[in-house]
Design a protein around this motif. Sequence first.
Motif, PDB file in Angstrom:
ATOM      1  N   PRO A  41       0.704  -1.090   0.073  1.00 53.46           N
ATOM      2  CA  PRO A  41       0.011   0.257   0.101  1.00 53.46           C
ATOM      3  C   PRO A  41       0.816   1.276   0.027  1.00 53.46           C
ATOM      4  O   PRO A  41       1.942   1.290   0.753  1.00 53.46           O
ATOM      5  CB  PRO A  41      -0.751  -0.267   1.332  1.00 53.46           C
ATOM      6  CG  PRO A  41       0.059  -0.914   2.324  1.00 53.46           C
ATOM      7  CD  PRO A  41       0.809  -2.125   1.190  1.00 53.46           C
ATOM      8  N   GLN A  42       0.448   2.208  -0.820  1.00 53.16           N
ATOM      9  CA  GLN A  42       1.240   3.407  -0.744  1.00 53.16           C
ATOM     10  C   GLN A  42       0.962   4.385   0.310  1.00 53.16           C
ATOM     11  O   GLN A  42       1.726   5.428   0.675  1.00 53.16           O
ATOM     12  CB  GLN A  42       0.833   4.203  -2.108  1.00 53.16           C
ATOM     13  CG  GLN A  42       1.693   5.371  -2.476  1.00 53.16           C
ATOM     14  CD  GLN A  42       1.417   5.977  -3.812  1.00 53.16           C
ATOM     15  OE1 GLN A  42       0.638   5.340  -4.584  1.00 53.16           O
ATOM     16  NE2 GLN A  42       2.189   6.982  -4.108  1.00 53.16           N
ATOM     17  N   HIS A  64      -7.502   1.898   5.884  1.00 55.29           N
ATOM     18  CA  HIS A  64      -7.093   0.926   4.577  1.00 55.29           C
ATOM     19  C   HIS A  64      -7.936  -0.325   4.580  1.00 55.29           C
ATOM     20  O   HIS A  64      -7.769  -0.928   5.597  1.00 55.29           O
ATOM     21  CB  HIS A  64      -5.786   0.733   4.726  1.00 55.29           C
ATOM     22  CG  HIS A  64      -5.129  -0.157   3.443  1.00 55.29           C
ATOM     23  ND1 HIS A  64      -4.207  -1.206   3.827  1.00 55.29           N
ATOM     24  CD2 HIS A  64      -5.135  -0.172   2.239  1.00 55.29           C
ATOM     25  CE1 HIS A  64      -3.856  -1.915   2.920  1.00 55.29           C
ATOM     26  NE2 HIS A  64      -4.541  -1.309   1.766  1.00 55.29           N
ATOM     27  N   SER A  82      -6.813  -4.838  -0.506  1.00 59.08           N
ATOM     28  CA  SER A  82      -6.816  -4.623  -2.035  1.00 59.08           C
ATOM     29  C   SER A  82      -8.313  -5.260  -2.518  1.00 59.08           C
ATOM     30  O   SER A  82      -8.401  -6.314  -2.014  1.00 59.08           O
ATOM     31  CB  SER A  82      -5.607  -5.195  -2.793  1.00 59.08           C
ATOM     32  OG  SER A  82      -5.356  -6.689  -2.350  1.00 59.08           O
ATOM     33  N   HIS A  97      -5.251  -1.398  -4.057  1.00 55.41           N
ATOM     34  CA  HIS A  97      -5.420  -0.963  -2.734  1.00 55.41           C
ATOM     35  C   HIS A  97      -6.529   0.040  -2.545  1.00 55.41           C
ATOM     36  O   HIS A  97      -6.667   0.954  -3.318  1.00 55.41           O
ATOM     37  CB  HIS A  97      -4.252  -0.596  -1.785  1.00 55.41           C
ATOM     38  CG  HIS A  97      -3.177  -1.488  -1.563  1.00 55.41           C
ATOM     39  ND1 HIS A  97      -3.428  -2.489  -0.602  1.00 55.41           N
ATOM     40  CD2 HIS A  97      -2.030  -1.828  -2.345  1.00 55.41           C
ATOM     41  CE1 HIS A  97      -2.412  -3.204  -0.632  1.00 55.41           C
ATOM     42  NE2 HIS A  97      -1.546  -2.900  -1.797  1.00 55.41           N
ATOM     43  N   TYR A 129      -9.175   2.663   0.030  1.00 54.15           N
ATOM     44  CA  TYR A 129      -9.013   3.273   1.135  1.00 54.15           C
ATOM     45  C   TYR A 129     -10.364   3.999   1.558  1.00 54.15           C
ATOM     46  O   TYR A 129     -10.971   4.574   0.655  1.00 54.15           O
ATOM     47  CB  TYR A 129      -8.049   4.500   1.120  1.00 54.15           C
ATOM     48  CG  TYR A 129      -6.370   3.991   0.781  1.00 54.15           C
ATOM     49  CD1 TYR A 129      -5.864   3.782   1.714  1.00 54.15           C
ATOM     50  CD2 TYR A 129      -6.162   3.603  -0.734  1.00 54.15           C
ATOM     51  CE1 TYR A 129      -4.387   3.074   1.569  1.00 54.15           C
ATOM     52  CE2 TYR A 129      -4.942   3.315  -0.847  1.00 54.15           C
ATOM     53  CZ  TYR A 129      -3.834   2.931   0.113  1.00 54.15           C
ATOM     54  OH  TYR A 129      -2.784   2.553  -0.028  1.00 54.15           O
ATOM     55  N   TRP A 156      -9.964   4.134  -4.841  1.00 51.39           N
ATOM     56  CA  TRP A 156      -8.745   3.251  -4.782  1.00 51.39           C
ATOM     57  C   TRP A 156      -7.694   4.015  -4.943  1.00 51.39           C
ATOM     58  O   TRP A 156      -7.593   5.159  -5.456  1.00 51.39           O
ATOM     59  CB  TRP A 156      -9.111   2.505  -6.124  1.00 51.39           C
ATOM     60  CG  TRP A 156      -9.907   1.225  -5.835  1.00 51.39           C
ATOM     61  CD1 TRP A 156      -9.582   0.019  -5.843  1.00 51.39           C
ATOM     62  CD2 TRP A 156     -11.472   1.089  -5.879  1.00 51.39           C
ATOM     63  NE1 TRP A 156     -10.558  -1.004  -5.794  1.00 51.39           N
ATOM     64  CE2 TRP A 156     -11.747  -0.144  -5.618  1.00 51.39           C
ATOM     65  CE3 TRP A 156     -12.293   1.793  -6.028  1.00 51.39           C
ATOM     66  CZ2 TRP A 156     -12.933  -0.817  -5.481  1.00 51.39           C
ATOM     67  CZ3 TRP A 156     -13.871   1.479  -5.635  1.00 51.39           C
ATOM     68  CH2 TRP A 156     -14.167   0.313  -5.394  1.00 51.39           C
ATOM     69  N   GLU A 157      -6.355   3.164  -4.685  1.00 47.86           N
ATOM     70  CA  GLU A 157      -5.226   3.941  -4.725  1.00 47.86           C
ATOM     71  C   GLU A 157      -5.020   4.807  -6.064  1.00 47.86           C
ATOM     72  O   GLU A 157      -4.101   5.732  -6.154  1.00 47.86           O
ATOM     73  CB  GLU A 157      -4.029   2.875  -4.521  1.00 47.86           C
ATOM     74  CG  GLU A 157      -2.819   3.450  -4.202  1.00 47.86           C
ATOM     75  CD  GLU A 157      -1.898   2.332  -3.600  1.00 47.86           C
ATOM     76  OE1 GLU A 157      -1.664   2.310  -2.441  1.00 47.86           O
ATOM     77  OE2 GLU A 157      -1.169   1.841  -4.285  1.00 47.86           O
TER      78      GLU A 157
END
Length: 223
Positions: free
Chosen positions: A134-135, A169, A172, A188, A190, A215-216
Amino acid sequence: MNGPHDLGGAHGLGPIDPEPESAEQVFHEEWEKRALAVTLAMGALGQWSIDTSRYARERQHPVDYLRNTYYENWMAGLETLLLEKGIVTPEELATGRAKGKADPALLDRVLKAENVPAVLAKGAPADMVTQDAPQFGPGDRVRVRNFHPRGHTRAPRYIRGHIGTIHEHYGSHILPDRSADGEKAGVHLYNVRFEGAEIWGPDAPSREAIYIDLWESYLEELG
């Protein structure tokens, strides 16, 4: 896509109906029951995902989308998919009569009435493993990318370009944007908190905030 379905933050549409969901009828007309049944039966053929079906509804002309009722939009999207996938011909759709033999592979996936409760209860998982770390994490400040895709997306138009804080979080999950095109990829997901003033300006109530699942790939780090 920026279509008629994405009305968040738009003016001139009147107040939100305050009627609680518990008071809302499940079906307003008998044909709506059949519309739901046909949509479920066709979805069981495995020719498209839920995201593909959403995108099919969104691709209507804006006038048609806004004029239609909820289940009329469902049926318009279903007709589009049936034609695009070659399951029915324009003539069959217009006349309501089948021509020729059905694809044997489709007949093997017929959803029988006695199996409907079990299928609905089972549902379909939306989580999907990814090897990417995850970023972001809770507390991180992020900006929603200001992008305007021509395809399907679950990033609301009114939130793009705004700054929020990662609240949670979720792990995914399948990215709807790629799922609508028939490709499954885990990205991922959030929950992001946005202060009211960030969205609506200084006139927003001081303690107001909204939370949106994003989404990321919709997010970027603050420079």
